[in-house]
Design an enzyme around this catalytic site. Sequence first.
Site, PDB file in Angstrom:
ATOM      1  N   SER A   1       8.302  -7.101 -32.554  1.00 38.17           N
ATOM      2  CA  SER A   1       8.841  -7.952 -33.158  1.00 38.17           C
ATOM      3  C   SER A   1      10.153  -7.509 -32.298  1.00 38.17           C
ATOM      4  CB  SER A   1       9.453  -7.215 -34.440  1.00 38.17           C
ATOM      5  OG  SER A   1      10.221  -7.722 -35.010  1.00 38.17           O
TER       6      SER A   1
ATOM      7  N   HIS B   1       6.563 -11.408 -31.566  1.00 41.91           N
ATOM      8  CA  HIS B   1       7.519 -11.774 -32.952  1.00 41.91           C
ATOM      9  C   HIS B   1       8.746 -11.892 -33.351  1.00 41.91           C
ATOM     10  CE1 HIS B   1       6.137 -11.638 -37.029  1.00 41.91           C
ATOM     11  NE2 HIS B   1       7.184 -10.974 -37.361  1.00 41.91           N
TER      12      HIS B   1
ATOM     13  N   ASP C   1      12.001 -12.504 -35.537  1.00 42.14           N
ATOM     14  CA  ASP C   1      12.264 -12.545 -37.104  1.00 42.14           C
ATOM     15  C   ASP C   1      13.835 -13.944 -37.005  1.00 42.14           C
ATOM     16  OD1 ASP C   1       9.988 -10.844 -37.761  1.00 42.14           O
ATOM     17  OD2 ASP C   1      11.159  -9.040 -36.815  1.00 42.14           O
TER      18      ASP C   1
ATOM     19  N   MET D   1      16.633 -14.833 -39.428  1.00 44.51           N
ATOM     20  CA  MET D   1      16.906 -14.516 -41.063  1.00 44.51           C
ATOM     21  C   MET D   1      18.302 -15.165 -41.365  1.00 44.51           C
ATOM     22  SD  MET D   1      16.618 -10.545 -41.349  1.00 44.51           S
ATOM     23  CE  MET D   1      14.654  -9.550 -40.752  1.00 44.51           C
TER      24      MET D   1
ATOM     25  N   HIS E   1       9.062 -15.968 -37.294  1.00 43.58           N
ATOM     26  CA  HIS E   1       8.883 -15.823 -38.496  1.00 43.58           C
ATOM     27  C   HIS E   1      10.113 -16.075 -39.148  1.00 43.58           C
ATOM     28  CE1 HIS E   1       8.006 -12.124 -42.033  1.00 43.58           C
ATOM     29  NE2 HIS E   1       7.924 -13.338 -42.220  1.00 43.58           N
TER      30      HIS E   1
ATOM     31  N   MET F   1      12.638 -16.190 -41.812  1.00 43.20           N
ATOM     32  CA  MET F   1      12.551 -16.322 -43.211  1.00 43.20           C
ATOM     33  C   MET F   1      14.783 -16.950 -43.644  1.00 43.20           C
ATOM     34  SD  MET F   1      11.522 -11.834 -42.697  1.00 43.20           S
ATOM     35  CE  MET F   1      11.748 -12.281 -40.814  1.00 43.20           C
TER      36      MET F   1
ATOM     37  N   MET G   1       2.886  -9.524 -45.069  1.00 44.06           N
ATOM     38  CA  MET G   1       4.288  -8.940 -45.005  1.00 44.06           C
ATOM     39  C   MET G   1       4.393  -7.526 -45.884  1.00 44.06           C
ATOM     40  SD  MET G   1       6.516 -10.198 -43.555  1.00 44.06           S
ATOM     41  CE  MET G   1       7.927  -8.742 -43.742  1.00 44.06           C
TER      42      MET G   1
ATOM     43  N   ASP H   1       2.894  -7.300 -41.404  1.00 45.20           N
ATOM     44  CA  ASP H   1       4.058  -7.399 -40.970  1.00 45.20           C
ATOM     45  C   ASP H   1       4.891  -6.168 -41.089  1.00 45.20           C
ATOM     46  OD1 ASP H   1       6.799  -7.314 -39.561  1.00 45.20           O
ATOM     47  OD2 ASP H   1       6.960  -9.483 -40.193  1.00 45.20           O
TER      48      ASP H   1
HETATM   49  C1  DX5 Z   1      10.808  -7.425 -41.481  1.00 42.89           C
HETATM   50  C2  DX5 Z   1      10.381  -8.624 -40.255  1.00 42.89           C
HETATM   51  C3  DX5 Z   1       9.334  -6.962 -39.859  1.00 42.89           C
HETATM   52  C4  DX5 Z   1       9.988  -5.941 -38.858  1.00 42.89           C
HETATM   53  C5  DX5 Z   1       8.707  -5.323 -38.699  1.00 42.89           C
HETATM   54  O1  DX5 Z   1      11.927  -8.785 -42.004  1.00 42.89           O
HETATM   55  O2  DX5 Z   1       9.868  -9.399 -40.527  1.00 42.89           O
HETATM   56  O3  DX5 Z   1       8.755  -8.111 -38.480  1.00 42.89           O
HETATM   57  O4  DX5 Z   1      11.101  -6.557 -37.946  1.00 42.89           O
HETATM   58  O5  DX5 Z   1       9.590  -3.747 -37.885  1.00 42.89           O
HETATM   59  P1  DX5 Z   1       9.281  -2.529 -38.066  1.00 42.89           P
HETATM   60  O6  DX5 Z   1       7.828  -2.578 -36.856  1.00 42.89           O
HETATM   61  O7  DX5 Z   1      10.356  -1.794 -37.678  1.00 42.89           O
HETATM   62  O8  DX5 Z   1       8.647  -2.616 -39.824  1.00 42.89           O
HETATM   63 ZN    ZN Z   2       8.694 -10.524 -38.534  1.00 42.15          ZN
END
Ligand code: DX5
Ligand code: ZN
Length: 221
Positions: free
Chosen positions: A8, A33, A35, A37, A66, A68, A137, A175
Site C-alpha cells: 500500500s 495497492h 488507497d 480517500m 482501493h 474509499m 478490510m 487489507d
Molecule cells: C486503510 C488502507 C490500507 C492501509 C494498510 O484504509 O485501505 O490499505 O494503507 O496499511 P497497513 O498495512 O499499514 O495497515
Molecule cells: Zn487499502
Amino acid sequence: MEYNLSPSLLAADFANLQDAFEALESAGVKWLHLDVMDGVFVPNLSFGITVISSIRKATNLFFDVHLMITDPIRYVEDFANAGADLINFHLEACDDPRAVIDAIKKTGKKVGITIKPKTPVDALIPYLEQVDMILLMSVEPGFGGQSYIPGSTEKIKKLRSMIDDRGLKTDIEIDGGVGLGNIREVLDAGCNIVVAGSAVFKGDIAESAGKFNKVLEDYQS
Ligand code: DX5
Ligand code: ZN
C-alpha cells in the site's frame, strides 16, 4: 491461484516514489495497492486521479485501486483512464453495487468489491459471480498503521468456502494490519492477495518486500 503482495503506497515517502517502485520491482513485487480517500466515506484524504495517472508513467506494477469514496460510479471511468488495472469499490458506499460493477466492466478493467470490518460476508452473496476479487478490510478504512482485527480471519475462512462452494476462482485480498508476524494466518485462512503498507515501506523496502514474497512463494508451490 496466484499469490501476490500488494504494497500500500499510502505508507510510502511521496518525495521518493521512483526509488520505491524500483525497490519493489527488484524484490519481484507485481502489484501496487493505491488507497483513494475522499474525506467523506472515510475521515481522511489521500490522493486521486492525477497522482495515479502520473505514477502510471513510472512503473508497470499492476494497479490495485482501493476506492474509499462515496458514490464511486461517478469516477470509475476517470480511474480507468488514469491507469487502474483493478478497481475496488466499497459495498457500503453505493446504493446500486450492480451498476458500479457494470460500469467498471465496461472500462475493461478488473472489478473488486470491498467490505468494512463490520459488514458480514453474507452481504457479498448477490455479487460473488460478477467480480474478480473481494477485498476484506481487517482495519477500519481511513488510516495505515492500525492493528489487525482478529475476527477478520474467520471472515476470510467463511468467504473462501463460499467461493469454493460455488466453484469460483475469485481472489480474496486482505487489507490492514498485516505484517510478517501474521501473514501465514491470513494465507492459511484462504486469502491470496495481501496488502501491507507500514510493514513494507517503514524500513528497507526491497528487503521487507522480499521477505513477504518468500512466504508467498511457499503458498504458490
Ligand atoms: C486503510 C488502507 C490500507 C492501509 C494498510 O484504509 O485501505 O490499505 O494503507 O496499511 P497497513 O498495512 O499499514 O495497515
Ligand atoms: Zn487499502
